[in-house]
Design an enzyme around this catalytic site. Structure first.
Site, PDB file in Angstrom:
ATOM      1  N   HIS A  11       0.824  -1.225   0.000  1.00  0.00           N
ATOM      2  CA  HIS A  11       0.000   0.000   0.000  1.00  0.00           C
ATOM      3  C   HIS A  11       0.853   1.268   0.000  1.00  0.00           C
ATOM      4  O   HIS A  11       0.639   2.172  -0.812  1.00  0.00           O
ATOM      5  CB  HIS A  11      -0.942  -0.014   1.193  1.00  0.00           C
ATOM      6  N   CYS A  43      -7.622  -5.784   4.709  1.00  0.00           N
ATOM      7  CA  CYS A  43      -8.889  -5.454   5.370  1.00  0.00           C
ATOM      8  C   CYS A  43     -10.047  -6.264   4.793  1.00  0.00           C
ATOM      9  O   CYS A  43     -11.100  -6.381   5.417  1.00  0.00           O
ATOM     10  CB  CYS A  43      -9.181  -3.968   5.259  1.00  0.00           C
TER      11      CYS A  43
HETATM   12  C1  LIG Z   1      -5.996  -8.898   8.182  1.00  0.00           C
HETATM   13  C2  LIG Z   1      -5.665  -7.410   8.144  1.00  0.00           C
HETATM   14  C3  LIG Z   1      -6.709  -6.491   8.155  1.00  0.00           C
HETATM   15  C4  LIG Z   1      -6.429  -5.123   8.107  1.00  0.00           C
HETATM   16  N1  LIG Z   1      -7.468  -4.232   8.093  1.00  0.00           N
HETATM   17  C5  LIG Z   1      -7.219  -2.917   7.966  1.00  0.00           C
HETATM   18  C6  LIG Z   1      -8.286  -1.980   7.851  1.00  0.00           C
HETATM   19  O1  LIG Z   1      -9.472  -2.346   7.856  1.00  0.00           O
HETATM   20  N2  LIG Z   1      -7.993  -0.664   7.742  1.00  0.00           N
HETATM   21  C7  LIG Z   1      -6.683  -0.213   7.716  1.00  0.00           C
HETATM   22  O2  LIG Z   1      -6.470   1.001   7.584  1.00  0.00           O
HETATM   23  N3  LIG Z   1      -5.643  -1.080   7.828  1.00  0.00           N
HETATM   24  C8  LIG Z   1      -5.891  -2.411   7.944  1.00  0.00           C
HETATM   25  N4  LIG Z   1      -4.847  -3.299   8.050  1.00  0.00           N
HETATM   26  C9  LIG Z   1      -3.470  -2.778   8.115  1.00  0.00           C
HETATM   27  C10 LIG Z   1      -2.891  -2.531   6.739  1.00  0.00           C
HETATM   28  O3  LIG Z   1      -3.012  -3.686   5.950  1.00  0.00           O
HETATM   29  C11 LIG Z   1      -1.437  -2.134   6.873  1.00  0.00           C
HETATM   30  O4  LIG Z   1      -1.368  -0.965   7.644  1.00  0.00           O
HETATM   31  C12 LIG Z   1      -0.841  -1.893   5.501  1.00  0.00           C
HETATM   32  O5  LIG Z   1      -0.715  -3.102   4.824  1.00  0.00           O
HETATM   33  C13 LIG Z   1       0.519  -1.201   5.581  1.00  0.00           C
HETATM   34  O6  LIG Z   1       1.005  -1.049   4.297  1.00  0.00           O
HETATM   35  P1  LIG Z   1       2.554  -0.973   4.002  1.00  0.00           P
HETATM   36  O7  LIG Z   1       2.688  -0.858   2.513  1.00  0.00           O
HETATM   37  O8  LIG Z   1       3.188   0.052   4.856  1.00  0.00           O
HETATM   38  O9  LIG Z   1       3.166  -2.337   4.531  1.00  0.00           O
HETATM   39  P2  LIG Z   1       2.908  -3.849   4.115  1.00  0.00           P
HETATM   40  O10 LIG Z   1       1.525  -4.057   3.699  1.00  0.00           O
HETATM   41  O11 LIG Z   1       3.436  -4.667   5.247  1.00  0.00           O
HETATM   42  O12 LIG Z   1       3.844  -4.066   2.850  1.00  0.00           O
HETATM   43  C14 LIG Z   1       5.234  -4.094   2.923  1.00  0.00           C
HETATM   44  C15 LIG Z   1       5.794  -4.652   1.629  1.00  0.00           C
HETATM   45  O13 LIG Z   1       7.217  -4.641   1.707  1.00  0.00           O
HETATM   46  C16 LIG Z   1       7.746  -5.822   1.132  1.00  0.00           C
HETATM   47  N5  LIG Z   1       9.083  -6.054   1.686  1.00  0.00           N
HETATM   48  C17 LIG Z   1       9.406  -6.129   2.996  1.00  0.00           C
HETATM   49  N6  LIG Z   1      10.733  -6.345   3.139  1.00  0.00           N
HETATM   50  C18 LIG Z   1      11.253  -6.411   1.887  1.00  0.00           C
HETATM   51  C19 LIG Z   1      12.559  -6.636   1.369  1.00  0.00           C
HETATM   52  N7  LIG Z   1      13.624  -6.807   2.178  1.00  0.00           N
HETATM   53  N8  LIG Z   1      12.715  -6.667   0.036  1.00  0.00           N
HETATM   54  C20 LIG Z   1      11.662  -6.485  -0.792  1.00  0.00           C
HETATM   55  N9  LIG Z   1      10.402  -6.273  -0.353  1.00  0.00           N
HETATM   56  C21 LIG Z   1      10.213  -6.229   0.959  1.00  0.00           C
HETATM   57  C22 LIG Z   1       6.699  -6.886   1.507  1.00  0.00           C
HETATM   58  O14 LIG Z   1       6.748  -7.976   0.618  1.00  0.00           O
HETATM   59  C23 LIG Z   1       5.377  -6.105   1.395  1.00  0.00           C
HETATM   60  O15 LIG Z   1       4.787  -6.225   0.121  1.00  0.00           O
HETATM   61  C24 LIG Z   1      -5.087  -4.671   8.081  1.00  0.00           C
HETATM   62  C25 LIG Z   1      -4.045  -5.605   8.080  1.00  0.00           C
HETATM   63  C26 LIG Z   1      -4.325  -6.956   8.094  1.00  0.00           C
HETATM   64  C27 LIG Z   1      -3.189  -7.943   8.088  1.00  0.00           C
END
Ligand SMILES: Cc1cc2nc3c(=O)[nH]c(=O)nc-3n(C[C@H](O)[C@H](O)[C@H](O)COP(=O)(O)OP(=O)(O)OC[C@H]3O[C@@H](n4cnc5c(N)ncnc54)[C@H](O)[C@@H]3O)c2cc1C
Length: 444
Positions: A11, A43
């Site tokens: 995201h 979510c």
């Molecule tokens: C079941 C569930 C329900 C949720 N419901 C909600 C909701 O209703 N509302 C809401 O606001 N939030 C919700 N969340 C939280 C939300 O999903 C997270 O806050 C969001 O995914 C954060 O996004 P991000 O891109 O920061 O991190 P992440 O989604 O954790 O993505 C990180 C990315 O980095 C990549 N990565 C990590 N390390 C490396 C590396 N060394 N090399 C290459 N790639 C790497 C991973 O593969 C991943 O694709 C929910 C989460 C879950 C698990």
């Protein structure tokens, strides 16, 4: 022309790349992600598991192809192993073992979070499941097809645990929800709200085991029992949903970290190192309610922090306005929304916190259909009168009301300003004396 590298393209990473490509030209943008898919909306996981949506397809909104069409270069199934921050070089490797080196001028870390996995005996047994990725949900759904899988124990009664408990109940399983705390959702609501949700869960047949500490998992190959300090529960599957920790693997030795390990960022999303930004679940947020740095892992914070970093990485100094931790949950048609601080948290943070509350039907009594009770609590500081938090609960969709409180906290509005605020009246939606007006008028 500068080269901007984004590590992690879920995201936060996707939103940063889109911000850069939609608003600026002339930058080379490279995204790297270890997963095979991007933009999975976790979510929607519980809705998919509980068959409230027809399938997972709509839970993705972006892809390698979509981002490449706009001009980025995206490496998926490619893990970054290390970063040479001094020479600005990324070292990665794809699933076939092919090494990749990428130089950058600006770096955006969007490596997200990882499920917290306690070191408990039996944690490695088959059917002890984590819930984060698309693949995790696929795995759970596949296992649910086995008719003999009846007893499911969910450990952790935060949002994700509660939503999954509902989903499994909808699939006609015996569900036990365990938490160390005495209620569900204890971080987001005061007890009079959590007790409503706990009643809702119990009434729908979910067995609540609150105030219990999980000690170990027992079984031969598959998990069979969960042992707590107060009892033991049969389990054909265990869902571990006790929270997430920031994935700081790549920068933990080079960048300043928050107490839980998140990268500390300033209002431009820049870390303690120049030209290195951190966004989403791997970074801190500025919390307007507690008036301090905080860690709030939400998709909403991920995409907003990504917009800020995208502009800053392109030389446009946009500042974050901070967050209030606004959140919502809807379980078996019962809705709760909150923003800012609960009374107990505000007191723990040494605010001179008091509250005002109001409960009434949403609409005038003559509206005989679809007229539900609404409960509202507003927490404010008795000395400064500034609003610190709000919580609402109803079977009606009252969710939009909480956004106003979110803005109020961001802008440090006092409870007194709310008393005579122009709030419209229409019988279809509310009463002449709106429940928000009534709660504010009742404030000391
Ligand atoms: C079941 C569930 C329900 C949720 N419901 C909600 C909701 O209703 N509302 C809401 O606001 N939030 C919700 N969340 C939280 C939300 O999903 C997270 O806050 C969001 O995914 C954060 O996004 P991000 O891109 O920061 O991190 P992440 O989604 O954790 O993505 C990180 C990315 O980095 C990549 N990565 C990590 N390390 C490396 C590396 N060394 N090399 C290459 N790639 C790497 C991973 O593969 C991943 O694709 C929910 C989460 C879950 C698990």
């Amino acid at each position: 022309m500068s080269k901007i590298a984004v590590i992690g393209v879920n995201h936060a990473g996707t939103a940063a790349i889109n911000t850069i490509l939609d608003n600026y030209s002339g930058h080379e943008v490279v995204g790297i992600d270890s997963n095979s898919n991007i933009s999975f909306l976790g979510c929607g996981m519980a809705l998919w598991i509980g068959k409230q949506i027809s399938g997972p397809e709509g839970l993705f909104y972006s892809s390698k192809e979509k981002l490449e069409e706009k001009g980025a270069l995206i490496h998926i199934e490619t893990k970054v192993n290390s970063i040479d921050f001094d020479n600005k070089v990324i070292y990665a490797e794809d699933k076939n073992g092919t090494k990749l080196e990428e130089k950058y001028d600006k770096l955006i870390l969007a490596t997200g979070s990882l499920p917290i996995v306690p070191k408990l005996k039996g944690i490695d047994l088959e059917n002890v499941q984590l819930v984060k990725l698309y693949q995790n949900a696929q795995d759970v759904i596949h296992k649910l097809q086995h008719k003999e899988l009846k007893n499911i124990v969910v450990v952790g009664a935060g949002y994700i645990g509660v939503e999954l408990a509902e989903a499994f109940k909808r699939m006609d399983k015996n569900v036990t929800l365990i938490d160390l705390m005495e209620t569900s959702l204890s971080s987001y609501y005061d007890d009079e709200f959590t007790s409503l949700m706990d009643k809702n869960l119990s009434e729908h047949g979910i067995n609540l085991a609150f105030g219990e500490k999980v000690l170990e998992f027992q079984g031969d190959k598959n998990v069979e029992k969960v042992i707590t300090d107060k009892g033991s529960y049969d389990a054909d599957m265990v869902i571990m949903a006790i929270g997430f920790r920031p994935n700081n693997e790549l920068g933990k030795n080079s960048l300043k970290l928050f107490k839980n390990g998140a990268y500390i960022v300033d209002k431009h999303q820049e870390t303690s190192m120049k030209d290195v930004y951190a966004i989403g679940d791997c970074a801190t947020v500025y919390d307007n309610a507690s008036q301090d740095l905080n860690y709030i892992a939400l998709a909403t914070n991920a995409v907003r922090s990504a917009i800020i970093a995208g502009h800053n990485a392109c030389g446009n100094p946009l500042e974050s306005v901070g967050v209030q931790g606004s959140n919502a949950i809807s379980i078996f048609g019962f809705n709760m929304v909150s923003t800012g601080l609960t009374l107990k948290r505000a007191k723990a943070l040494n605010f001179n916190a008091v509250y005002t509350e109001y409960e009434d039907l949403q609409k005038p009594a003559f509206m005989e259909h679809n007229n539900e009770k609404v409960k509202l609590k507003i927490v404010y500081d008795k000395s400064t009168r500034i609003i610190l938090g709000a919580q609402m609960a109803s079977r009606a969709d009252i969710s939009m009301g909480i956004h106003m409180f979110s803005l109020a906290i961001q802008e440090k509005v006092t409870i007194d300003k709310l008393k005579l605020l122009d709030i419209f009246f229409l019988p279809h939606f509310n009463q002449p004396f709106n429940f928000i007006t009534m709660a504010a008028l009742k404030a000391e």
